[in-house]
Design an enzyme around this catalytic site. Structure first.
Site, mmCIF file in Angstrom:
data_model
loop_
_atom_site.group_PDB
_atom_site.id
_atom_site.type_symbol
_atom_site.label_atom_id
_atom_site.label_comp_id
_atom_site.label_asym_id
_atom_site.label_seq_id
_atom_site.Cartn_x
_atom_site.Cartn_y
_atom_site.Cartn_z
ATOM 1 N N CYS A 88 16.358 10.491 -3.977
ATOM 2 C CA CYS A 88 17.222 11.387 -4.298
ATOM 3 C C CYS A 88 18.609 10.827 -3.922
ATOM 4 O O CYS A 88 19.098 10.488 -2.830
ATOM 5 C CB CYS A 88 17.191 12.633 -3.489
ATOM 6 S SG CYS A 88 18.552 13.915 -3.756
ATOM 7 N N CYS B 272 19.001 16.907 -13.402
ATOM 8 C CA CYS B 272 18.857 17.223 -11.757
ATOM 9 C C CYS B 272 18.529 16.238 -10.959
ATOM 10 O O CYS B 272 17.878 15.215 -11.648
ATOM 11 C CB CYS B 272 17.462 18.342 -11.684
ATOM 12 S SG CYS B 272 18.187 20.095 -11.846
ATOM 13 N N CYS C 60 22.981 25.245 -12.651
ATOM 14 C CA CYS C 60 22.318 24.591 -11.593
ATOM 15 C C CYS C 60 23.344 24.429 -10.233
ATOM 16 O O CYS C 60 24.398 23.750 -10.639
ATOM 17 C CB CYS C 60 21.877 23.245 -12.044
ATOM 18 S SG CYS C 60 21.067 22.314 -10.472
ATOM 19 N N CYS D 160 23.053 15.955 1.847
ATOM 20 C CA CYS D 160 21.943 16.621 2.275
ATOM 21 C C CYS D 160 21.131 15.741 3.474
ATOM 22 O O CYS D 160 21.146 14.496 3.271
ATOM 23 C CB CYS D 160 20.656 16.593 1.195
ATOM 24 S SG CYS D 160 19.208 17.339 1.660
ATOM 25 N N CYS E 90 15.375 12.177 1.285
ATOM 26 C CA CYS E 90 14.287 11.703 0.312
ATOM 27 C C CYS E 90 14.785 10.494 -0.297
ATOM 28 O O CYS E 90 15.626 10.423 -0.838
ATOM 29 C CB CYS E 90 14.119 13.010 -0.680
ATOM 30 S SG CYS E 90 13.751 14.433 -0.090
ATOM 31 N N GLU F 164 28.614 19.014 -7.318
ATOM 32 C CA GLU F 164 28.389 19.247 -8.761
ATOM 33 C C GLU F 164 27.654 20.509 -9.119
ATOM 34 O O GLU F 164 26.694 20.928 -8.373
ATOM 35 C CB GLU F 164 27.998 17.979 -9.341
ATOM 36 C CG GLU F 164 29.137 16.845 -9.329
ATOM 37 C CD GLU F 164 28.194 15.649 -9.954
ATOM 38 O OE1 GLU F 164 29.095 14.821 -10.392
ATOM 39 O OE2 GLU F 164 26.902 15.423 -9.825
HETATM 40 N N1 SAH Z 1 16.760 20.280 -1.737
HETATM 41 C C1 SAH Z 1 16.001 20.840 -2.860
HETATM 42 C C2 SAH Z 1 16.937 21.260 -4.132
HETATM 43 C C3 SAH Z 1 17.616 20.338 -4.664
HETATM 44 S S1 SAH Z 1 16.992 18.864 -5.231
HETATM 45 C C4 SAH Z 1 14.823 20.476 -3.141
HETATM 46 O O1 SAH Z 1 14.616 19.375 -2.812
HETATM 47 O O2 SAH Z 1 14.002 20.833 -4.021
HETATM 48 C C5 SAH Z 1 16.345 19.423 -6.919
HETATM 49 C C6 SAH Z 1 15.214 18.855 -7.468
HETATM 50 O O3 SAH Z 1 15.675 17.430 -8.007
HETATM 51 C C7 SAH Z 1 14.004 18.409 -6.521
HETATM 52 O O4 SAH Z 1 12.934 18.607 -7.086
HETATM 53 C C8 SAH Z 1 14.276 17.067 -6.312
HETATM 54 O O5 SAH Z 1 13.117 16.460 -5.767
HETATM 55 C C9 SAH Z 1 14.644 16.431 -7.606
HETATM 56 N N2 SAH Z 1 15.174 15.225 -7.583
HETATM 57 C C10 SAH Z 1 16.032 14.479 -6.599
HETATM 58 N N3 SAH Z 1 16.280 13.388 -7.063
HETATM 59 C C11 SAH Z 1 15.762 12.871 -8.126
HETATM 60 C C12 SAH Z 1 16.127 12.138 -8.971
HETATM 61 N N4 SAH Z 1 16.287 10.859 -8.704
HETATM 62 N N5 SAH Z 1 15.215 12.131 -10.221
HETATM 63 C C13 SAH Z 1 14.594 13.293 -10.681
HETATM 64 N N6 SAH Z 1 14.630 14.236 -9.845
HETATM 65 C C14 SAH Z 1 15.285 14.422 -8.532
HETATM 66 FE FE1 SF4 Z 2 17.959 16.949 0.215
HETATM 67 FE FE2 SF4 Z 2 17.494 15.462 -2.179
HETATM 68 FE FE3 SF4 Z 2 15.334 15.796 -0.650
HETATM 69 FE FE4 SF4 Z 2 16.500 17.868 -2.064
HETATM 70 S S1 SF4 Z 2 15.458 16.086 -2.935
HETATM 71 S S2 SF4 Z 2 15.673 17.777 0.160
HETATM 72 S S3 SF4 Z 2 18.444 17.517 -2.281
HETATM 73 S S4 SF4 Z 2 17.386 14.926 -0.028
#
Ligand code: SAH
Ligand code: SF4
Length: 378
Positions: free
Chosen positions: A118, A352, A104, A111, A115, A91
């Site tokens: 996420c 995001c 974005c 990934c 995390c 997306e």
């Molecule tokens: N992998 C990179 C970029 C993609 S994630 C990173 O982790 O920075 C982009 C942003 O969205 C990151 O700051 C991530 O922590 C945040 N994010 C991920 N899951 C989320 C969620 N469920 N709610 C809000 N922000 C989230």
């Molecule tokens: Fe990967 Fe999501 Fe962690 Fe970013 S926040 S590093 S996209 S698992």
């Protein structure tokens, strides 16, 4: 198979043209047609010799990822789901604001960094996106938004820097699906197309890479293409950060902050943006805010506090508005610039961290379609 010209930086395209016996300025002409004018049809490239056009039609193409669906939010946000092969989708989201239009962009299908909060991470990892799939998101977004602007949608065309062609997208954030530093070569090539004056002409300040903190690759980025940097911190201490972000076990906070300070020597801005997703009862207490203020004392930075976007079975909840405000106030009182990210495109799940797409997890050999599950649950 035809060569996809969206896979090339200008130097790579020039080399490819040389292999056809064509002069460098021909490569530059084609590059401009493709990226500045959004042209995919060689016959429309009227300043090329007919014989060259015929040759290109045979051996080359301009093939961005295909749009599977497009959603427009009431607030002007647009989200696209792109097809990237067998059952996989990624997306991109366009967020219009008064003074800019931000896209974005995703860098991987899923990934691997897992995390806990996420939805992309929860789906596992399938593969890296190619240069054409990354640049293609920008190419398609500009074209579609230009069409929508012609139909009367309020998207403005603006030059991102002096001399650049006016386009709807003036800023790019590598904050979609995936960890951009784990697809280093393709992301750097794609970003260099975004920066190229013969293409989008975005300045390094207008392209932001967001990383969870892959420290050794951050050092490489500093040497290669130091764009604006956002770092996902999300916790003020190693114990908590390792719990919600497994990558912290490889690169603990002290190492990450050292790398951030080092990066600033080459960065286009004189601060790092730290992202901090607020998770109810997990990392959002006043004690966490005070610890964060202490931790970042000597790192020039701004803080972006992100309300958590819930998804099914995440095990986390969004912090209460009072907790978010209190968290911000503590940081502001300690002298930081701390802002709460406005949620945009809520009605189309376009925030995001909500960019789920659909990922066939090649590593675990199972299919998870969180996005679909989310719709069904709603
Ligand atoms: N992998 C990179 C970029 C993609 S994630 C990173 O982790 O920075 C982009 C942003 O969205 C990151 O700051 C991530 O922590 C945040 N994010 C991920 N899951 C989320 C969620 N469920 N709610 C809000 N922000 C989230
Ligand atoms: Fe990967 Fe999501 Fe962690 Fe970013 S926040 S590093 S996209 S698992």
């Amino acid at each position: 198979m035809r060569t996809n010209l969206l896979d090339f930086t200008l130097p790579a395209l020039t080399e490819w043209f040389a292999s056809l016996g064509e002069k460098p300025f021909r490569a530059r002409q084609v590059f401009r047609w493709v990226h500045q004018r959004g042209v995919a049809d060689f016959d429309a490239m009227t300043d090329l010799a007919k014989s060259l056009r015929e040759k290109l039609k045979e051996i080359a193409e301009i093939r961005p990822p295909e749009i599977l669906s497009e959603h427009r939010s009431a607030d002007g946000t647009v989200k696209w789901l792109f097809d990237v092969g067998i059952g996989n989708g990624i997306e991109s989201v366009f967020i219009p604001e008064d003074d800019r239009g931000t896209l974005c962009v995703s860098s991987q299908v899923g990934c691997a960094l897992d995390c806990g909060f996420c939805s992309t991470g929860r789906q596992g990892f399938n593969r890296d996106l190619s240069v054409s799939e990354i640049v293609g998101q920008l190419w398609v977004a500009n074209r579609r938004l230009e069409e929508m602007a012609r139909e009367g949608m309020p998207y403005r065309l603006e030059a991102s820097s002096e001399g650049a062609t006016p386009k709807p997208v003036t800023n790019v954030v590598m904050m979609g699906m995936g960890e951009p530093l784990n697809n280093f070569d393709n992301v750097v090539a794609a970003m260099s197309v975004m920066l190229d004056d013969n293409a989008y002409g975005l300045s390094r300040r207008r392209v932001t890479l967001s990383t969870s903190g892959v420290v050794h690759k951050l050092r490489r980025l500093k040497e290669t293409l130091p764009v604006a940097l956002a770092v996902s911190l999300h916790a003020p201490d190693d114990e908590l950060r390792s719990r919600i972000m497994p990558i912290n076990r490889s690169y603990p906070i002290a190492e990450l902050l050292e790398a951030c300070k080092d990066y600033l020597e080459a960065a286009p801005r004189d601060f790092i943006t730290f992202e901090y997703v607020l998770l109810d009862g997990v990392n959002d207490t006043p004690a966490h805010a005070r610890a964060l203020a202490k931790l970042l004392r000597d790192v020039p930075c701004k803080l972006n506090l992100i309300p958590f976007n819930p998804f099914p079975e995440s095990g986390f909840a969004r912090s209460k508005p009072e907790a978010v405000a209190r968290f911000r106030d503590i940081l502001v009182e300690a002298g930081y610039v701390a802002t709460i990210r406005r949620t945009r495109g809520d009605d189309i799940d376009a925030a995001c961290g909500q960019l789920a797409g659909q990922v066939v997890n090649r590593m675990k050999k199972r299919t998870v379609r969180i996005h679909k599950a989310h719709r069904e649950a709603a």
